[in-house]
Design a protein around this motif. Structure first.
Motif, mmCIF file in Angstrom:
data_model
loop_
_atom_site.group_PDB
_atom_site.id
_atom_site.type_symbol
_atom_site.label_atom_id
_atom_site.label_comp_id
_atom_site.label_asym_id
_atom_site.label_seq_id
_atom_site.Cartn_x
_atom_site.Cartn_y
_atom_site.Cartn_z
ATOM 1 N N HIS A 158 0.808 -1.228 0.000
ATOM 2 C CA HIS A 158 0.000 0.000 0.000
ATOM 3 C C HIS A 158 0.835 1.268 0.000
ATOM 4 N N ARG A 159 1.894 1.290 0.774
ATOM 5 C CA ARG A 159 2.730 2.496 0.842
ATOM 6 C C ARG A 159 3.337 2.810 -0.533
ATOM 7 N N LYS A 160 3.805 1.784 -1.204
ATOM 8 C CA LYS A 160 4.379 1.964 -2.538
ATOM 9 C C LYS A 160 3.309 2.433 -3.523
ATOM 10 N N ALA A 161 2.116 1.877 -3.417
ATOM 11 C CA ALA A 161 1.011 2.269 -4.291
ATOM 12 C C ALA A 161 0.682 3.738 -4.118
ATOM 13 N N VAL A 162 0.556 4.179 -2.885
ATOM 14 C CA VAL A 162 0.203 5.579 -2.622
ATOM 15 C C VAL A 162 1.305 6.513 -3.124
ATOM 16 N N GLU A 163 2.540 6.115 -2.972
ATOM 17 C CA GLU A 163 3.657 6.928 -3.476
ATOM 18 C C GLU A 163 3.550 7.098 -4.999
ATOM 19 N N ILE A 164 3.247 6.024 -5.695
ATOM 20 C CA ILE A 164 3.097 6.089 -7.153
ATOM 21 C C ILE A 164 1.884 6.940 -7.521
ATOM 22 N N TRP A 165 0.772 6.748 -6.816
ATOM 23 C CA TRP A 165 -0.430 7.543 -7.113
ATOM 24 C C TRP A 165 -0.186 9.029 -6.872
ATOM 25 N N LYS A 166 0.588 9.357 -5.852
ATOM 26 C CA LYS A 166 0.901 10.769 -5.615
ATOM 27 C C LYS A 166 1.744 11.341 -6.749
ATOM 28 N N ASN A 167 2.613 10.522 -7.326
ATOM 29 C CA ASN A 167 3.364 10.954 -8.513
ATOM 30 C C ASN A 167 2.423 11.182 -9.694
ATOM 31 N N VAL A 168 1.417 10.331 -9.830
ATOM 32 C CA VAL A 168 0.411 10.513 -10.880
ATOM 33 C C VAL A 168 -0.283 11.857 -10.692
ATOM 34 N N LEU A 169 -0.595 12.193 -9.451
ATOM 35 C CA LEU A 169 -1.290 13.448 -9.167
ATOM 36 C C LEU A 169 -0.429 14.678 -9.466
ATOM 37 N N ASP A 170 0.881 14.498 -9.545
ATOM 38 C CA ASP A 170 1.766 15.598 -9.929
ATOM 39 C C ASP A 170 1.766 15.847 -11.438
ATOM 40 N N GLU A 171 1.210 14.905 -12.181
ATOM 41 C CA GLU A 171 1.146 15.054 -13.641
ATOM 42 C C GLU A 171 0.019 16.024 -14.003
ATOM 43 N N PRO A 172 0.189 16.794 -15.076
ATOM 44 C CA PRO A 172 -0.801 17.824 -15.422
ATOM 45 C C PRO A 172 -2.057 17.320 -16.120
ATOM 46 N N PHE A 173 -2.088 16.056 -16.545
ATOM 47 C CA PHE A 173 -3.217 15.579 -17.346
ATOM 48 C C PHE A 173 -4.371 15.139 -16.443
ATOM 49 N N TRP A 174 -5.036 16.114 -15.817
ATOM 50 C CA TRP A 174 -6.060 15.864 -14.802
ATOM 51 C C TRP A 174 -7.338 15.185 -15.316
ATOM 52 N N PRO A 175 -7.739 15.298 -16.609
ATOM 53 C CA PRO A 175 -8.982 14.622 -17.007
ATOM 54 C C PRO A 175 -8.829 13.117 -17.243
ATOM 55 N N ALA A 176 -7.590 12.614 -17.246
ATOM 56 C CA ALA A 176 -7.373 11.185 -17.492
ATOM 57 C C ALA A 176 -7.984 10.349 -16.370
ATOM 58 N N PHE A 177 -8.540 9.212 -16.748
ATOM 59 C CA PHE A 177 -9.184 8.355 -15.754
ATOM 60 C C PHE A 177 -8.198 7.863 -14.698
ATOM 61 N N GLY A 178 -6.942 7.623 -15.089
ATOM 62 C CA GLY A 178 -5.937 7.224 -14.117
ATOM 63 C C GLY A 178 -5.685 8.303 -13.081
ATOM 64 N N HIS A 179 -5.721 9.554 -13.514
ATOM 65 C CA HIS A 179 -5.529 10.681 -12.589
ATOM 66 C C HIS A 179 -6.707 10.755 -11.616
ATOM 67 N N ILE A 180 -7.911 10.623 -12.161
ATOM 68 C CA ILE A 180 -9.117 10.679 -11.327
ATOM 69 C C ILE A 180 -9.112 9.532 -10.312
ATOM 70 N N ALA A 181 -8.783 8.325 -10.784
ATOM 71 C CA ALA A 181 -8.771 7.163 -9.887
ATOM 72 C C ALA A 181 -7.706 7.318 -8.807
ATOM 73 N N ALA A 182 -6.553 7.866 -9.173
ATOM 74 C CA ALA A 182 -5.507 8.100 -8.165
ATOM 75 C C ALA A 182 -5.998 9.090 -7.111
ATOM 76 N N GLU A 183 -6.691 10.144 -7.539
ATOM 77 C CA GLU A 183 -7.251 11.104 -6.590
ATOM 78 C C GLU A 183 -8.189 10.411 -5.606
#
Length: 190
Positions: A158-183
């Motif tokens: 889980h810790r590794k997953a959250v770290e990766i998801w937080k990196n996703v959230l740093d990406e500018p492509f906010w409408p992508a489903f991966g970005h939304i799911a990470a949020e």
């Protein structure tokens, strides 16, 4: 025309993009009732259900989506989200079933990122190598990043997953489903 399903599909999709997910799911469910053969309606409905952690309903919607998907490339995208959803349900048998058709040399259409994740799930690509530097577009980084985080999450890292998801959230492509799911996953303290 209040009985035109495409309008509910478009609005439902847009509501999900702007993070008004419950209302988007309601629109998409109505669209699916009005036009049950539209694979894109099922795709977005299932995504909304997944985001709301309604994984049983999402599994049913992904099944309908897969049945109506017009191309192998479209089925690749559906298979990736289905795998993610079944892993959240703990159903390993179904995860294997939904990705059984995936091969390394298949035509995945425009779904490069989903195909890369699916190859990782099947063990053809190591997780550290799933993000191919040659195809590092904004959408690919977000889509693969979310898939990689989910891969670790369902394995109990889980810790590794959250770290990766937080990196996703740093990406500018906010409408992508991966970005939304990470949020959603980060905000739900998964």
């Amino acid at each position: 025309d209040p009985m035109m399903p495409i309008l509910y599909r478009w609005r439902g999709h847009r509501l999900i993009n702007v993070r008004i997910v419950p209302e988007g799911v309601a629109d998409l469910a109505l669209s699916a009732q009005l036009e049950p053969s539209n694979w894109e309606t099922w795709y977005h409905l299932a995504l909304g259900q997944y985001l709301l952690q309604n994984h049983d309903d999402a599994a049913n919607s992904y099944k309908n989506c897969f049945e109506h998907a017009p191309s192998v490339g479209d089925r690749v995208a559906v298979a990736d989200w289905s795998w993610r959803n079944y892993m959240r349900l703990g159903d390993k048998e179904k995860t294997n079933e939904v990705i059984d058709f995936i091969t390394e040399d298949m035509d995945y259409g425009e779904n490069y990122a989903y195909h890369r994740c699916l190859l990782m799930y099947k063990g053809f690509i190591d997780p550290e190598m799933v993000l191919d530097k040659e195809n590092e577009t904004d959408i690919n980084k977000v889509t693969i990043g979310y898939g990689l985080g989910n891969f670790y999450y369902v394995r109990g890292e889980h810790r590794k997953a959250v770290e990766i998801w937080k990196n996703v959230l740093d990406e500018p492509f906010w409408p992508a489903f991966g970005h939304i799911a990470a949020e959603f996953d980060v905000s739900n303290n998964l």
